[in-house]
Motif scaffolding. Structure first.
Motif, mmCIF file in Angstrom:
data_model
loop_
_atom_site.group_PDB
_atom_site.id
_atom_site.type_symbol
_atom_site.label_atom_id
_atom_site.label_comp_id
_atom_site.label_asym_id
_atom_site.label_seq_id
_atom_site.Cartn_x
_atom_site.Cartn_y
_atom_site.Cartn_z
ATOM 1 N N PRO A 106 0.820 -1.230 -0.066
ATOM 2 C CA PRO A 106 0.155 0.066 0.017
ATOM 3 C C PRO A 106 0.850 1.134 -0.052
ATOM 4 C CG PRO A 106 -0.660 -1.508 1.845
ATOM 5 C CD PRO A 106 0.736 -1.800 1.370
ATOM 6 N N VAL A 107 2.198 1.193 0.118
ATOM 7 C CA VAL A 107 3.046 2.323 0.431
ATOM 8 C C VAL A 107 3.089 3.213 -0.971
ATOM 9 C CG1 VAL A 107 5.393 3.399 0.762
ATOM 10 C CG2 VAL A 107 4.570 1.300 2.180
ATOM 11 N N ASN A 108 2.650 4.667 -0.531
ATOM 12 C CA ASN A 108 2.899 5.677 -1.808
ATOM 13 C C ASN A 108 3.354 6.977 -1.342
ATOM 14 O OD1 ASN A 108 1.881 7.592 -3.781
ATOM 15 N ND2 ASN A 108 0.117 6.487 -4.124
ATOM 16 N N GLU A 109 4.612 6.938 -1.825
ATOM 17 C CA GLU A 109 5.604 8.021 -1.636
ATOM 18 C C GLU A 109 4.887 9.108 -1.905
ATOM 19 O OE1 GLU A 109 9.807 7.757 -1.635
ATOM 20 O OE2 GLU A 109 9.737 5.698 -2.200
ATOM 21 N N ALA A 110 4.284 9.232 -3.075
ATOM 22 C CA ALA A 110 3.507 10.500 -3.559
ATOM 23 C C ALA A 110 2.582 11.166 -2.524
ATOM 24 C CB ALA A 110 2.973 10.288 -4.890
ATOM 25 N N THR A 111 1.777 10.218 -2.092
ATOM 26 C CA THR A 111 0.693 10.908 -1.197
ATOM 27 C C THR A 111 1.111 10.725 0.344
ATOM 28 O OG1 THR A 111 -0.373 8.485 -1.093
ATOM 29 C CG2 THR A 111 -0.945 9.951 -2.827
ATOM 30 N N GLY A 112 2.163 9.820 0.244
ATOM 31 C CA GLY A 112 2.865 9.692 2.005
ATOM 32 C C GLY A 112 1.981 8.564 2.742
ATOM 33 N N PHE A 113 1.236 7.955 1.945
ATOM 34 C CA PHE A 113 0.356 6.887 2.630
ATOM 35 C C PHE A 113 1.460 5.431 2.865
ATOM 36 C CE2 PHE A 113 -2.435 3.224 2.555
ATOM 37 C CZ PHE A 113 -3.241 3.571 3.866
ATOM 38 N N ILE A 114 1.343 5.110 4.016
ATOM 39 C CA ILE A 114 2.113 3.932 4.235
ATOM 40 C C ILE A 114 1.438 2.735 5.051
ATOM 41 C CG2 ILE A 114 4.238 5.299 4.686
ATOM 42 C CD1 ILE A 114 3.833 4.811 7.677
#
Length: 233
Positions: free
Chosen positions: A152-160
């Motif tokens: 689920p990690v998305n560096e663009a949105t910061g969601f980890i």
């Protein structure tokens, strides 16, 4: 009540304070479960003291007694002997004479090994900064005590990741100059996904919004790296 006194007792009692926190890295191929969790039965490969300190953020104040069998499970025996022993107890041993052992107890365990350290001084100085994913894994574990998965990690949105109680976000890059220039902003708050009933836990170097704005967007803000220190304590 009688107590044991010996030379250097104070040093020994406080030695754990000098031990850095290590990440706990799951080894899925050795698990006896489909869902890795720090709340499962655990097999941990590594030094006793380091492993116990790595568990501290999750189990502080909850453990009344720990039994450690010294000088037995050394080197790589944790994965070649210990885990296999526990696995047989869970699954059963068909050739066993004891009926209970033959049937097995059932249950699960999660297998971890000790990963690299995340040091407060290094974070403050910008030395040996962990990668985004490694830092995300560490923060997610110490803040939720739940399983971390990389998908689920998305560096663009910061969601980890998402825990039972939180959606967890990380504003971070392993670059000290970038960290000096970036923060949680109003635009960042507005860009968060639609509120789904869970509080947002946001880790960032600093914030350019007030506490009221954070409350409006259901954000619990955690400043890096200082909140890590609080969680570790």
């Amino acid at each position: 009540m009688p107590t044991l006194q010996f030379k250097g007792k104070t040093f020994v009692q406080n030695y754990h304070l000098a031990v850095n926190h290590h990440q706990l890295i799951p080894k899925r191929e050795l698990n006896q479960t489909d869902k890795v969790s720090l709340h499962d039965n655990l097999v941990i490969q590594g030094d006793n003291l380091i492993a116990l300190k790595a568990l501290l953020p999750t189990y502080a104040g909850r453990v009344k007694c720990i039994y450690i069998d010294p000088l037995v499970e050394m080197e790589n025996y944790a994965n070649t002997i210990t885990a296999e022993r526990v696995r047989r107890v869970i699954n059963g041993v068909p050739s066993a004479k004891n009926e209970a052992l033959k049937q097995g107890t059932g249950g699960t365990f999660s297998y971890f090994e000790l990963g690299p350290t995340i040091e407060m001084e290094s974070l403050l100085r910008g030395n040996n900064l962990p990668s985004y994913t490694e830092f995300a894994r560490y923060l997610f574990y110490i803040s939720t005590g739940e399983e971390f998965t990389e998908s689920p990690v998305n560096e663009a949105t910061g969601f980890i990741g998402e825990s039972k109680n939180y959606e967890v976000y990380l504003i971070y890059k392993p670059d000290i100059e970038w960290l000096k220039r970036n923060a949680l902003t109003l635009q960042g708050c507005q860009s968060l996904p639609k509120f789904k009933g869970k509080q947002r836990l946001v880790f960032a170097p600093c914030k350019y919004v007030d506490d009221e704005t954070c409350r409006d967007y259901r954000i619990d803000f955690c400043q890096l790296p200082y909140e890590i220190y609080r969680m570790q304590q």
